[in-house]
Design a protein around this motif. Structure first.
Motif, PDB file in Angstrom:
ATOM      1  N   TYR A  27     -23.322   0.825  54.104  1.00 24.20           N
ATOM      2  CA  TYR A  27     -21.710   1.126  54.278  1.00 24.20           C
ATOM      3  C   TYR A  27     -21.273   1.367  52.854  1.00 24.20           C
ATOM      4  O   TYR A  27     -21.731   0.816  51.728  1.00 24.20           O
ATOM      5  N   ARG A  28     -19.931   2.150  52.694  1.00 24.29           N
ATOM      6  CA  ARG A  28     -19.503   2.279  51.622  1.00 24.29           C
ATOM      7  C   ARG A  28     -19.047   0.743  50.755  1.00 24.29           C
ATOM      8  O   ARG A  28     -18.205   0.242  51.440  1.00 24.29           O
ATOM      9  N   ILE A  42     -13.510  -1.007  50.713  1.00 22.57           N
ATOM     10  CA  ILE A  42     -13.053   0.293  49.968  1.00 22.57           C
ATOM     11  C   ILE A  42     -12.004   0.967  50.891  1.00 22.57           C
ATOM     12  O   ILE A  42     -12.206   1.101  52.006  1.00 22.57           O
ATOM     13  N   PRO A  44      -9.866   3.834  52.613  1.00 20.59           N
ATOM     14  CA  PRO A  44     -10.195   5.239  53.283  1.00 20.59           C
ATOM     15  C   PRO A  44      -9.387   6.437  52.336  1.00 20.59           C
ATOM     16  O   PRO A  44      -8.476   6.031  51.804  1.00 20.59           O
ATOM     17  N   THR A  45     -10.084   7.420  52.534  1.00 12.20           N
ATOM     18  CA  THR A  45      -9.597   8.517  51.569  1.00 12.20           C
ATOM     19  C   THR A  45      -8.223   9.056  52.070  1.00 12.20           C
ATOM     20  O   THR A  45      -7.542   9.189  51.369  1.00 12.20           O
ATOM     21  N   ARG A  48      -5.467   6.759  50.594  1.00 14.57           N
ATOM     22  CA  ARG A  48      -5.496   7.236  49.097  1.00 14.57           C
ATOM     23  C   ARG A  48      -4.696   8.505  48.817  1.00 14.57           C
ATOM     24  O   ARG A  48      -3.582   8.580  48.048  1.00 14.57           O
ATOM     25  N   THR A 137     -17.359  12.351  43.780  1.00 10.55           N
ATOM     26  CA  THR A 137     -17.420  11.077  44.296  1.00 10.55           C
ATOM     27  C   THR A 137     -18.647  10.650  44.488  1.00 10.55           C
ATOM     28  O   THR A 137     -19.776  11.362  44.528  1.00 10.55           O
ATOM     29  N   ASP A 138     -19.106   9.348  44.461  1.00 12.98           N
ATOM     30  CA  ASP A 138     -20.338   8.820  44.774  1.00 12.98           C
ATOM     31  C   ASP A 138     -20.232   8.025  46.214  1.00 12.98           C
ATOM     32  O   ASP A 138     -19.639   8.509  46.826  1.00 12.98           O
ATOM     33  N   ASP A 140     -20.250   5.337  47.277  1.00 12.89           N
ATOM     34  CA  ASP A 140     -19.156   4.491  47.682  1.00 12.89           C
ATOM     35  C   ASP A 140     -17.781   5.046  47.945  1.00 12.89           C
ATOM     36  O   ASP A 140     -16.867   4.305  48.163  1.00 12.89           O
ATOM     37  N   GLY A 141     -17.672   6.291  47.669  1.00 13.37           N
ATOM     38  CA  GLY A 141     -16.409   7.211  47.856  1.00 13.37           C
ATOM     39  C   GLY A 141     -15.534   6.792  46.658  1.00 13.37           C
ATOM     40  O   GLY A 141     -14.367   7.410  46.728  1.00 13.37           O
ATOM     41  N   ARG A 142     -16.007   6.300  45.600  1.00 10.36           N
ATOM     42  CA  ARG A 142     -15.188   6.338  44.309  1.00 10.36           C
ATOM     43  C   ARG A 142     -15.272   7.751  43.309  1.00 10.36           C
ATOM     44  O   ARG A 142     -16.345   8.149  43.319  1.00 10.36           O
ATOM     45  N   GLY A 143     -14.078   8.275  43.186  1.00 14.73           N
ATOM     46  CA  GLY A 143     -14.093   9.382  42.419  1.00 14.73           C
ATOM     47  C   GLY A 143     -14.577   8.919  40.774  1.00 14.73           C
ATOM     48  O   GLY A 143     -14.868   7.596  40.490  1.00 14.73           O
TER      49      GLY A 143
END
Length: 157
Positions: A27-28, A42, A44-45, A48, A137-138, A140-143
């Motif tokens: 999971y992220r 984390i 969600p997009t 954000r 992004t990676d 994990d959804g991190r930019g």
């Protein structure tokens, strides 16, 4: 004997030792030691993006007040500067911007520090202003802006 560099068709994971090629997360946020769901996971997009829109509209309103007092200034430049100052100060002082507060998310350091310092908040905001780093992004959804500033955006409720 296998080549340590792998083949050009193998991709970058071919150079890793056996057993280390699996970079998938269950999971992220798993690699960061974060929970899968709930507070501290984390963000969600969608949340954000809504927070970013709220912050931009707030900055646009403040810039409109400033622009009426300084008619020769460029409104788009003032809006961007207001957004940068708002983001840097709010994240440094409170760990969230007004838009992030409304959407229930906050910014945290990946090293476990209780607050984001002004240097990391500044790096994050300046890179986010460039827009492109946010789209890289990676897993994990991190930019890219979060990775370079050593931050992560988490659910706060």
């Amino acid at each position: 004997m296998a080549r340590i560099t792998g083949s050009w068709l193998s991709g970058p994971s071919a150079a890793l030792p056996e057993g280390n090629g699996n970079t998938d997360n269950a999971y992220r946020g798993e690699k960061l030691g974060l929970p899968q769901d709930g507070i501290g996971s984390i963000a969600p997009t969608g949340r954000r993006l809504i927070a970013l829109l709220i912050d931009w509209l707030l900055s646009l309103g403040i810039a409109g007040l400033i622009y009426s007092a300084a008619p020769f200034a460029q409104p788009s430049t003032i809006t961007l500067l207001v957004w940068l100052v708002l983001g840097i100060l709010a994240v440094t002082l409170f760990t969230f911007t007004p838009g992030q507060l409304i959407t229930g998310i906050q910014v945290a350091m990946t090293n476990g520090a209780p607050r984001v310092d002004i240097v990391h908040a500044g790096i994050r905001s300046l890179l986010l202003a460039l827009v492109v780093p946010a789209f890289i992004t990676d897993g994990d959804g991190r930019g890219l802006h979060d990775r370079l500033s050593k931050t992560v955006v988490l659910k706060s409720r």
